[in-house]
Write a protein that holds these residues in place. Structure first.
Motif, PDB file in Angstrom:
ATOM      1  N   ALA A  17       0.147  -8.914  -8.714  1.00 36.61           N
ATOM      2  CA  ALA A  17       0.476  -8.790 -10.133  1.00 36.61           C
ATOM      3  C   ALA A  17      -0.437  -7.791 -10.839  1.00 36.61           C
ATOM      4  N   ARG A  18      -1.732  -7.859 -10.569  1.00 36.68           N
ATOM      5  CA  ARG A  18      -2.662  -6.966 -11.261  1.00 36.68           C
ATOM      6  C   ARG A  18      -2.385  -5.506 -10.916  1.00 36.68           C
ATOM      7  N   ALA A  19      -2.099  -5.227  -9.645  1.00 37.59           N
ATOM      8  CA  ALA A  19      -1.799  -3.856  -9.234  1.00 37.59           C
ATOM      9  C   ALA A  19      -0.493  -3.376  -9.852  1.00 37.59           C
ATOM     10  N   LEU A  20       0.455  -4.269 -10.011  1.00 32.02           N
ATOM     11  CA  LEU A  20       1.738  -3.906 -10.601  1.00 32.02           C
ATOM     12  C   LEU A  20       1.576  -3.553 -12.081  1.00 32.02           C
ATOM     13  N   VAL A  21       0.775  -4.326 -12.784  1.00 30.39           N
ATOM     14  CA  VAL A  21       0.507  -4.031 -14.204  1.00 30.39           C
ATOM     15  C   VAL A  21      -0.197  -2.685 -14.336  1.00 30.39           C
ATOM     16  N   ALA A  22      -1.161  -2.414 -13.457  1.00 29.01           N
ATOM     17  CA  ALA A  22      -1.873  -1.136 -13.503  1.00 29.01           C
ATOM     18  C   ALA A  22      -0.923   0.030 -13.237  1.00 29.01           C
ATOM     19  N   GLU A  53       0.830  -1.200   0.000  1.00 28.86           N
ATOM     20  CA  GLU A  53       0.000   0.000   0.000  1.00 28.86           C
ATOM     21  C   GLU A  53       0.870   1.257   0.000  1.00 28.86           C
ATOM     22  N   ARG A  54       1.915   1.252   0.806  1.00 28.93           N
ATOM     23  CA  ARG A  54       2.814   2.408   0.841  1.00 28.93           C
ATOM     24  C   ARG A  54       3.565   2.537  -0.486  1.00 28.93           C
ATOM     25  N   GLU A  55       3.871   1.441  -1.099  1.00 26.13           N
ATOM     26  CA  GLU A  55       4.554   1.449  -2.397  1.00 26.13           C
ATOM     27  C   GLU A  55       3.734   2.243  -3.416  1.00 26.13           C
ATOM     28  N   VAL A  56       2.444   1.912  -3.533  1.00 27.62           N
ATOM     29  CA  VAL A  56       1.563   2.616  -4.472  1.00 27.62           C
ATOM     30  C   VAL A  56       1.398   4.076  -4.061  1.00 27.62           C
ATOM     31  N   GLU A  57       1.194   4.298  -2.775  1.00 29.47           N
ATOM     32  CA  GLU A  57       0.972   5.658  -2.272  1.00 29.47           C
ATOM     33  C   GLU A  57       2.154   6.565  -2.589  1.00 29.47           C
ATOM     34  N   GLY A 110       4.332  -8.379 -19.097  1.00 27.22           N
ATOM     35  CA  GLY A 110       4.089  -7.015 -19.540  1.00 27.22           C
ATOM     36  C   GLY A 110       4.915  -5.965 -18.827  1.00 27.22           C
ATOM     37  N   VAL A 111       5.633  -6.344 -17.767  1.00 30.09           N
ATOM     38  CA  VAL A 111       6.458  -5.394 -17.025  1.00 30.09           C
ATOM     39  C   VAL A 111       7.921  -5.811 -17.149  1.00 30.09           C
TER      40      VAL A 111
END
Length: 333
Positions: free
Chosen positions: A132-137, A107-111, A153-154
């Protein structure tokens, strides 16, 4: 004497007799200004020692010249080599280096990446904790390269510790061990799952059952609980998720009067700084961590700069090998 006031594009405009907008175009988009005007403006800018303000330069060019290295725990010596490798390669490519510690939180990574998005050209994620899905997004929003995480894809750089785990199992079996346990790291770690699967496969080749203890939170502090769990399992040898676990285990085993390797053989992973100074020196998987950092920068820069040579592969796999020291020994020792 007071500090010298910073020269602005308004100062250059006044000195050259042209509009501020013309100076801005000449310095940020030179092709949109006639050659004579451009050369006059650039000459005055040099004469006045004009230095573009970074945010203004970013707005004009769409680039910030900054790349983030995102790590899960900046105190983990595993990342020291990665930081050094990315720093050297980014400097050579003309980029500034920003370090972000996510404290082992997806969560902190995305934030943090969303917060810093306008200040970054791209990011390198060391051992991302994101699904995985959050990383692709996230990769659709900002140019990314991952290290030790393989998602379709990444672009990624993968240190082949699973192959090293297989070497560790062969080493332990050759010493007579049949009860070998895996000390599991954080449940959300992709590397942890890959290492566990590699260990299961290697043990199955010898018709041996696979068992694990944990998962345990990342960090040396988990070593005490991990050591107790391994002793309770009845195993004669173990392979730890990383060297921090293994080093913490050695301390706890010594406190409990357990002899390493006479009573229990211990294998770590990563060969971090200090692994060869422990008591006893740690048998571990040696990983090209600094090279992984440099390679990740090369993949990212090739995405950011269309003039750069484009890589043939989107995933680079770097080999590991087992370094045998004194924490492993014969079952009959």
């Amino acid at each position: 004497m007071g500090r010298r006031q910073q020269v602005t594009i308004a100062d250059i405009a006044a000195a050259t007799g042209v509009a501020v907008s013309t100076v801005s175009r000449a310095l940020s988009r030179p092709s949109r200004v006639s050659a004579a005007t451009r050369e006059r403006i650039q000459a005055v800018a040099r004469e006045l020692d004009y230095v573009p303000h970074p945010p203004a330069r970013a707005l004009a060019s769409g680039r910030t010249g900054t790349v983030a290295l995102v790590v899960s725990d900046v105190t983990n010596p595993f990342y020291f080599g990665m930081i050094r490798g990315t720093q050297q390669q980014l400097t050579a490519a003309g980029y500034a280096h920003l370090l972000i510690d996510t404290e082992d939180s997806g969560e902190r990574e995305v934030e943090m990446l969303h917060t810093m998005r306008r200040s970054l050209d791209g990011a390198i994620l060391g051992a991302s904790r994101l699904p995985a899905r959050a990383l692709v997004a996230l990769a659709a929003e900002i140019p990314l390269v991952t290290v030790n995480r393989n998602v379709r894809g990444v672009p990624s750089v993968v240190i082949d510790t699973p192959a090293g785990i297989a070497q560790a199992v062969e080493h332990l079996v050759s010493l007579g061990h049949r009860d070998i346990v895996y000390v599991s790291g954080p449940a959300q770690s992709w590397s942890n799952q890959a290492r566990w699967q590699a260990m299961r496969t290697a043990l199955e080749r010898h018709s041996l059952g696979a068992q694990r203890v944990g998962p345990f939170p990342s960090g040396r502090g988990s070593g005490s609980a991990a050591a107790d769990a391994v002793l309770n399992s009845g195993a004669t040898a173990c392979v730890a998720f990383n060297d921090l676990f293994a080093l913490g285990m050695l301390t706890r085993l010594r406190e409990r009067g357990v002899r390493v390797p006479a009573d229990l053989s211990v294998v770590g992973c990563d060969d971090i700084f200090g692994a060869d100074f422990s008591n006893p020196p740690l048998t571990t998987l040696t990983a090209p961590i600094e090279q992984a950092g440099r390679m990740a920068v090369s993949l990212l820069v090739s995405r950011l700069d269309p003039r750069a040579p484009q890589p043939v592969r989107r995933t680079v796999v770097l080999p590991t090998y087992l370094t045998v020291r004194e924490s492993t020994g014969s079952l009959t020792a």
